[in-house]
Design a protein around this motif. Sequence first.
Motif, PDB file in Angstrom:
ATOM      1  N   GLY A 175      45.918   6.153  39.719  1.00 43.74           N
ATOM      2  CA  GLY A 175      44.649   5.442  39.662  1.00 43.74           C
ATOM      3  C   GLY A 175      44.063   5.228  41.046  1.00 43.74           C
ATOM      4  O   GLY A 175      44.728   5.414  42.071  1.00 43.74           O
ATOM      5  N   VAL A 176      42.801   4.792  41.070  1.00 44.23           N
ATOM      6  CA  VAL A 176      42.083   4.580  42.333  1.00 44.23           C
ATOM      7  C   VAL A 176      41.645   3.133  42.421  1.00 44.23           C
ATOM      8  O   VAL A 176      40.991   2.615  41.506  1.00 44.23           O
ATOM      9  N   THR A 183      48.312   5.648  44.647  1.00 40.95           N
ATOM     10  CA  THR A 183      49.571   6.310  44.986  1.00 40.95           C
ATOM     11  C   THR A 183      49.931   6.062  46.442  1.00 40.95           C
ATOM     12  O   THR A 183      51.110   6.056  46.805  1.00 40.95           O
ATOM     13  N   GLU A 184      48.922   5.873  47.296  1.00 34.62           N
ATOM     14  CA  GLU A 184      49.182   5.589  48.709  1.00 34.62           C
ATOM     15  C   GLU A 184      49.764   4.191  48.901  1.00 34.62           C
ATOM     16  O   GLU A 184      50.315   3.882  49.960  1.00 34.62           O
ATOM     17  N   ASP A 185      49.630   3.337  47.896  1.00 38.87           N
ATOM     18  CA  ASP A 185      50.222   1.990  47.968  1.00 38.87           C
ATOM     19  C   ASP A 185      51.716   2.007  47.682  1.00 38.87           C
ATOM     20  O   ASP A 185      52.430   1.070  48.044  1.00 38.87           O
ATOM     21  N   LEU A 186      52.202   3.047  46.994  1.00 36.62           N
ATOM     22  CA  LEU A 186      53.614   3.106  46.594  1.00 36.62           C
ATOM     23  C   LEU A 186      54.472   3.528  47.785  1.00 36.62           C
ATOM     24  O   LEU A 186      54.267   4.595  48.361  1.00 36.62           O
ATOM     25  N   VAL A 187      55.460   2.706  48.120  1.00 36.32           N
ATOM     26  CA  VAL A 187      56.381   3.090  49.205  1.00 36.32           C
ATOM     27  C   VAL A 187      57.829   3.155  48.735  1.00 36.32           C
ATOM     28  O   VAL A 187      58.695   3.678  49.448  1.00 36.32           O
ATOM     29  N   GLY A 188      58.124   2.662  47.557  1.00 42.30           N
ATOM     30  CA  GLY A 188      59.470   2.734  47.011  1.00 42.30           C
ATOM     31  C   GLY A 188      59.454   2.513  45.513  1.00 42.30           C
ATOM     32  O   GLY A 188      58.590   1.801  44.999  1.00 42.30           O
ATOM     33  N   LEU A 189      60.386   3.155  44.814  1.00 35.80           N
ATOM     34  CA  LEU A 189      60.484   3.008  43.362  1.00 35.80           C
ATOM     35  C   LEU A 189      61.930   2.786  42.952  1.00 35.80           C
ATOM     36  O   LEU A 189      62.840   3.428  43.485  1.00 35.80           O
TER      37      LEU A 189
END
Length: 505
Positions: A175-176, A183-189
């Motif tokens: 999403g935007v 997706t640029e906000d995700l740094v770990g899962l």
Amino acid sequence: MPELTTAVDSPVTAPPGPGTAALRAALDAAARVLGEDRVARAADDAERSRLLGPNTSLFRSRRVAAVLRPTTAEQVREIVELFSREPDSGSLHAVSTGRNWGLGSREPAQDDVVVLDLGGLDRVRTLDLDAGWAVVEPGVTQGQLSRLLSHTPRLVNVTVSAAETSIVGNALDRGVGMRGQRTEDLVGLEVVLPGGETVRVGWWPTAGRTAPVYPHGLGPSALPLFVQSNLGVVTAAVIRLPPRPEAGRVIRLSFPAPALAEVTDAVRRWVAQGLTRGVPRIYDPAAGQAYGGAEGEYLVHLPVDGTAEAVEALTGILTAEARRTGLFTDISATDGSDPSHPNHEVTRLVERGYAGDPDITDTLFRAKMGVGADKVDTAAGFLFFLPLLPFTGEAVAHADRLLREAAAETGVRLSATLHLLGPDLIDCVVAMKFPHEEEAAERAHRALDLLYASFAEAGFTPYRLDIDHAGQRDALSVDAAAVALTRRLKAVLDPNNAIAPGRYR
């Protein structure tokens, strides 16, 4: 490697029928893990098609064997392990809060799967305002996290959707937000793999760790494997919390339809030269109505932020640039600061969104949808089409013609918002609203099919798929071997197909 291409053409393994002994045993075991009150089972075929309730897009209701509602990551791990034991145990389709409106809501792409509803995993596990990150579970909403961040030096990248939508779910589907691609906000899962193993990919906080946030690590990065993916079930994510700007403003520009290509090229220059912040937007006349746009005219939102001096300087530069073009019928930078301006309230809500504060009361959302978030699936008719465009006036004008042709052929009301993601890329959000009844839905779905075909022919491919177009992935792929590679990974990690193929099979 011929085996890769062959794998693309292999049929997707269908989930087992709802009456298999292995599936019944897995559901009985799941009830022991969760408690019977957190397992909803369907008694017959008719009930299987009603178990999830209606969806706003009026997609065909899939048959669902059961809905499981865990509340902890450990319960998710146990459930995934249960459904991984043998091929006939069934497949799990995970949802976060289930508000994937316009693309399927809570519906899976296939029949006879078990829905794993992660809305009960709703904790913000950890919050570090100094380093700028938070660990959140799938059920955490953007409204929930923004309230925690209120009056702090950090913010969350929110979308223009309802406050009670999932941060993790939207990010995993690319999403935007108002400040950039999520997706640029995700740094770990934190991911539960088929078989029940839990792994943490990307950057993850550990006791005493002082390393700065860096999602890529050493060697091949596994984090992107779990975005739009059926390789695991995400139970938590580390997301970035950007610094809150000291000041912000939204400049509003209006222009007539014949100027669309010229305006697009002018705005591209400003974006390329760094004169705006976040994600500027261009609304067509239908989309702009909810934001106070003039009848029949396009509307541009140019966000600027930073120090108060920087905001004043950028505002002056952009308004001067806009006047020099001679393309705009209205140029305003004071709507949000002037209480007497007719667009004051809506502009203030937009400015707050760019500052990380979602519209908690869903004022704009209600204006666009006609109903509140709790009534979307039962009362509104709504479809999304989400192609990517080159950031050129020629491409935008071409896309606009394709939209008008589909609307003319079907009689469906279309509205388009251009999210300007950088100097070369546009996310074109096409929304189709229609009365929540069968005949109108058939016309809207016809328009959707036309858009998939005409935009693909023009080279404008979607970056998200709805549940009825899951099979488009092969046709839209740049390299069939690359798609086959992901299916080989699926076969290795999940030989018993415990995690359903979903919309990106």
